[in-house]
Design a protein around this motif. Structure first.
Motif, PDB file in Angstrom:
ATOM      1  N   ARG A 159       0.682  -1.248  -0.086  1.00 39.40           N
ATOM      2  CA  ARG A 159       0.004  -0.038   0.114  1.00 39.40           C
ATOM      3  C   ARG A 159       0.924   1.252  -0.162  1.00 39.40           C
ATOM      4  NH1 ARG A 159      -4.016  -0.040   4.575  1.00 39.40           N
ATOM      5  NH2 ARG A 159      -5.195   1.048   2.999  1.00 39.40           N
ATOM      6  N   ALA A 184      -2.496   5.789   2.021  1.00 39.49           N
ATOM      7  CA  ALA A 184      -3.226   4.545   2.355  1.00 39.49           C
ATOM      8  C   ALA A 184      -3.144   4.202   3.801  1.00 39.49           C
ATOM      9  CB  ALA A 184      -3.312   3.548   1.599  1.00 39.49           C
ATOM     10  N   TRP A 185      -1.703   4.143   4.146  1.00 39.44           N
ATOM     11  CA  TRP A 185      -1.097   3.842   5.588  1.00 39.44           C
ATOM     12  C   TRP A 185      -1.579   5.012   6.328  1.00 39.44           C
ATOM     13  CZ3 TRP A 185      -0.747  -0.702   7.342  1.00 39.44           C
ATOM     14  CH2 TRP A 185      -0.178  -1.791   6.672  1.00 39.44           C
TER      15      TRP A 185
END
Length: 451
Positions: free
Chosen positions: A127, A131-132
């Motif tokens: 990812r 996103a993280w």
């Protein structure tokens, strides 16, 4: 294994295991490894970038590993942090970041460690950073915790910085300040006045300051035989302000009360030489006192360096000095750009321990002033408990001290106007900031003993 990654990893381990500071370790490690200029730059970004964003990366690793980072072997955790920075904070190819992290893990813990790191790194790599970031912020329990995960600052530091900015009516600058803490600082040098001339490019404020042209600044320092030194522009300004606070009379006696490691001492020594003043220096830690003696060798002035407890100076040398610099021991929260690991190492308890010491040192300095003498109280921290509160607490016990306008004095020694608003509480104290001035967050109060 790529040498730059090995150097960065070794620095991370030393920081974790022995409370070392990366800015002191890394230059020597780079030289010892014989890294090229390109690899030295890579090692620097790997080490500093990982340390700056450690809290954010730990939150990512915890999700990817499905366990608390406290349950991960410290060496493997550093390998994961280093790899996560390459994946989420740098443009390093996925396979290179994963493979090098696995190799580090294998060298530290063998096949099982390598397998664990490989699995976690592949989950991180699956990812992108946005996103993280979304996922870790979703788990935050407050707005400040979300801001901490986004800016890689502990919540207690965010709140302390907000209060310090609010004291100037500038709390809306908080996110700019947090971003500046995460920028790699420009290397600034000082040309000791009367002994060296600043080179180009010049820094905007201190007449003694100029920027490094690149490369290892130690070569410049060595070539100048110590008459040029690495020193933040804010540190130069507060030392120059002590000299500029009033006309200097020939024969004055000055004291640098908490002198280690000696950068400000050398600058004051050069100024004392030009003005016909004497300078004493004091540093309680013997190793740091040795650094002070080494720092002042470049100045042809006899500087006496003692190793006393600075809190006893007032009783032992009462009324002796015309100018005293009190560069008090502090949390160093104003230099997080240069010492990024400090944000994860310091705690609110450190402030509570230091504040009484700071008050005692300032009180001793005021007692050691001659009538009409001036003390500069300086910290490399904007935390109000280490700055304005200390000054106010000491002044409440004194009827023989006047506070000078430190902001006006700083303007008088600066080459260009400084944006330093008056504190809402009144008084003449001055606070420099990395986001506003490009300096460390140095605090300055100037106090004069009545005649």
């Amino acid at each position: 294994m790529q040498p730059a990654r090995r150097v960065a990893f070794d620095v991370l381990r030393a920081v974790a295991e022995s409370d070392a500071y990366a800015n002191l370790l890394l230059p020597g490690a780079i030289r010892e490894a014989g890294l090229s200029t390109q690899d030295a730059a890579l090692a620097t970004e790997l080490a500093y970038g990982t340390l700056r964003r450690r809290g954010t990366y730990d939150a990512v690793i915890a999700l990817a590993a499905d366990r608390s980072v406290d349950e991960i072997d410290p060496a493997l955790l550093d390998a994961l942090r280093l790899g996560t920075h390459q994946l989420l904070g740098m443009r390093v190819a996925r396979h290179a970041a994963v493979n090098e992290s696995v190799n580090l893990a294998a060298s530290e813990g063998g096949r099982s460690a390598a397998g664990f790191v490989n699995a976690v790194m592949r989950r991180v790599a699956a990812r992108d950073a946005d996103a993280w970031q979304h996922d870790i912020e979703q788990a935050a329990r407050s707005d400040d915790e979300r801001l901490g995960l986004r800016s890689a600052h502990p919540v207690w530091i965010i709140r302390a910085l907000r209060r310090a900015l609010a004291a100037e009516g500038r709390e809306d600058e908080l996110e700019q300040l947090l971003a500046a803490d995460n920028d790699a600082p420009e290397v600034t040098l000082v040309a000791l006045p009367g002994l060296a001339e600043p080179a180009e490019p010049r820094r905007p404020y201190a007449p003694t300051a100029f920027a490094s042209a690149g490369g290892d600044p130690s070569t410049v320092v060595q070539a100048a035989r110590g008459r040029v030194r690495v020193q933040d522009e804010g540190s130069q300004l507060v030392a120059l302000a002590l000299v500029g606070a009033a006309p200097v009379r020939s024969g004055e006696r000055w004291l640098d009360l908490c002198a280690g490691p000696g950068g400000k001492t050398a600058l004051l020594a050069a100024e004392a030489l030009q003005h016909g003043a004497q300078l004493d220096a004091n540093e309680i830690v013997p190793a740091r006192a040795g650094l002070v003696r080494r720092a002042v060798r470049a100045v042809p002035l006899a500087v006496t360096v003692t190793e006393d407890d600075g809190r006893t100076i007032g009783a032992e040398r009462g009324g002796r000095y015309d100018r005293i610099l009190v560069d008090a021991p502090c949390t160093g929260l104003g230099a997080l750009r240069r010492r990024p690991e400090a944000r994860w190492r310091k705690t609110p308890q450190d402030v509570a321990v230091l504040a009484p010491v700071q008050e005692e040192l300032l009180t001793a300095a005021l007692d050691a002033l001659a009538p009409g003498g001036i003390a500069a109280y300086v910290t490399c921290s904007p935390h109000l408990a280490e700055t304005a509160v200390v000054v106010q607490s000491v002044l409440r016990t004194r009827d023989d001290i006047d506070e000078l306008d430190a902001r006006a004095v700083l303007q008088s020694v600066s080459l260009a106007p400084l944006d330093i608003p008056a504190p809402r509480s009144g008084g003449g104290q001055a606070q420099l900031w990395p986001h506003r001035h490009g300096t460390d967050a140095m605090f300055l109060a100037l106090l004069r003993r009545r005649d």
